[in-house]
Scaffold this active site. Structure first.
Site, short mmCIF file in Angstrom:
data_model
loop_
_atom_site.label_atom_id
_atom_site.label_comp_id
_atom_site.label_asym_id
_atom_site.label_seq_id
_atom_site.Cartn_x
_atom_site.Cartn_y
_atom_site.Cartn_z
N ASN A 126 -7.93 -3.06 13.84
CA ASN A 126 -9.32 -3.37 13.48
C ASN A 126 -9.39 -4.57 12.53
O ASN A 126 -10.42 -4.83 11.92
CB ASN A 126 -9.98 -2.14 12.83
CG ASN A 126 -9.24 -1.69 11.58
OD1 ASN A 126 -8.31 -2.34 11.13
ND2 ASN A 126 -9.66 -0.57 11.01
N HIS A 133 -7.48 -4.98 9.80
CA HIS A 133 -7.14 -4.75 8.38
C HIS A 133 -5.85 -5.45 8.00
O HIS A 133 -4.96 -5.66 8.82
CB HIS A 133 -7.12 -3.25 8.03
CG HIS A 133 -5.98 -2.46 8.56
ND1 HIS A 133 -6.12 -1.17 9.04
CD2 HIS A 133 -4.66 -2.74 8.69
CE1 HIS A 133 -4.94 -0.71 9.41
NE2 HIS A 133 -4.04 -1.64 9.22
N ASP A 160 0.81 -1.22 0.00
CA ASP A 160 0.00 0.00 0.00
C ASP A 160 0.84 1.27 0.00
O ASP A 160 2.05 1.23 0.21
CB ASP A 160 -0.96 0.00 1.21
CG ASP A 160 -0.34 -0.58 2.47
OD1 ASP A 160 0.90 -0.59 2.57
OD2 ASP A 160 -1.09 -1.04 3.34
C1 F6R Z 1 1.39 -1.63 6.14
C2 F6R Z 1 0.08 -2.25 6.18
C3 F6R Z 1 -0.74 -2.32 7.41
C4 F6R Z 1 0.06 -2.66 8.66
C5 F6R Z 1 -0.86 -2.69 9.89
C6 F6R Z 1 -0.09 -2.99 11.15
O1 F6R Z 1 1.95 -1.70 4.85
O2 F6R Z 1 -0.36 -2.69 5.16
O3 F6R Z 1 -1.76 -3.27 7.23
O4 F6R Z 1 0.66 -3.90 8.49
O5 F6R Z 1 -1.50 -1.46 10.03
O6 F6R Z 1 0.79 -1.94 11.41
P1 F6R Z 1 1.92 -2.05 12.53
O7 F6R Z 1 2.87 -3.09 12.05
O8 F6R Z 1 2.56 -0.68 12.54
O9 F6R Z 1 1.24 -2.42 13.79
#
Ligand code: F6R
Length: 241
Positions: free
Chosen positions: A136, A138, A67
């Protein structure tokens, strides 16, 4: 689904790096799906060390990131292109032209998504997809929704994601409100998936994603249907399983 219990973040990072290193060793021209955020940072540090020791060669590797924020340039230190360049690409011998992220400066959303899907269909599917997990549920920036997104799409970020990401910005107002993200179908087409989680704050959502109902309201729950997922987590993140 394999679940690897690591003692802490460093241990989890080393396990993830070992699996990625094995993938590249067995298939030097692997296509890696990569993530940003806090979760993979330790993994990238470990991969850089393997490269510096001469144990790993990225010359033929292709990377396709999950992303990118809409509106941020590669030079913006909050963009995911900047993150990847500074935390991984600049320290290894991957060819720049083999590294892909959605184009955050393409404001025509439809075009940006189609262009990225074209890149994915040219180089993909991913041999190995590395994922973090949002609070959440994602994955990528596929936020909870009424249905699972298929291809690359432009997502308005939820308040919880904006709050979670505010820690990287000077002020919460500066957090972009939209992101381009690889779709769930693309993620599910990866041959292998590593889901990397750490910290107590992820414990509830890890349980829901892995053992709750499969629903687009918890996007990561779809991983229950993938036949080669390895979850790597520290004790805190896996504490409710
Ligand atoms: C990042 C991404 C997000 C993160 C998620 C967890 O490229 O796609 O889905 O993997 O928000 O973020 P962290 O690792 O910072 O807890």
């Amino acid at each position: 689904m394999n679940i690897l219990h690591a003692t802490d973040y460093t241990h989890a990072s080393r396990l993830a790096a070992n699996l990625i290193a094995a993938q590249i060793t067995l298939k030097p021209d692997s296509v890696l799906g990569l993530a940003t955020g806090s979760s993979p940072l330790g993994t990238y540090r470990q991969l850089i060390q393997y490269f510096q020791k001469g144990d790993l060669d990225f010359k033929h590797v292709t990377s396709i990131n999950l992303d990118e924020y809409v509106g941020l340039s590669p030079e913006n230190d909050q963009s995911y292109r900047y993150f990847m360049n500074h935390n991984l690409f600049q320290h290894i011998n991957i060819k720049e032209e083999h590294t892909f992220l959605p184009d955050g400066l393409e404001l025509n959303e439809k075009k940006a998504c189609l262009d990225y899907d074209q890149i994915i269909s040219t180089h993909g599917p991913m041999d190995l997809q590395l994922l973090g997990l949002g609070l959440n549920g994602h994955i990528g920036f596929n936020e909870p929704n009424d249905s699972f997104q298929t291809g690359t799409n432009c997502i308005p970020l939820t308040e919880s994601t904006i709050d979670a990401n505010a820690r990287f910005f000077e002020h919460i107002e500066m957090v972009p409100k939209k992101a381009y993200t690889m779709g769930i179908k693309t993620i599910m087409q990866a041959k292998k998936i590593i889901l990397l989680v750490s910290g107590e704050q992820k414990a509830n959502i890890v349980k829901q994603a892995l053992y709750g109902p499969v629903t687009p309201l918890v996007p990561a729950s779809i991983l229950q249907f993938h036949n080669d997922v390895t979850v790597i987590g520290d004790l805190a993140a896996l504490s409710r399983l």
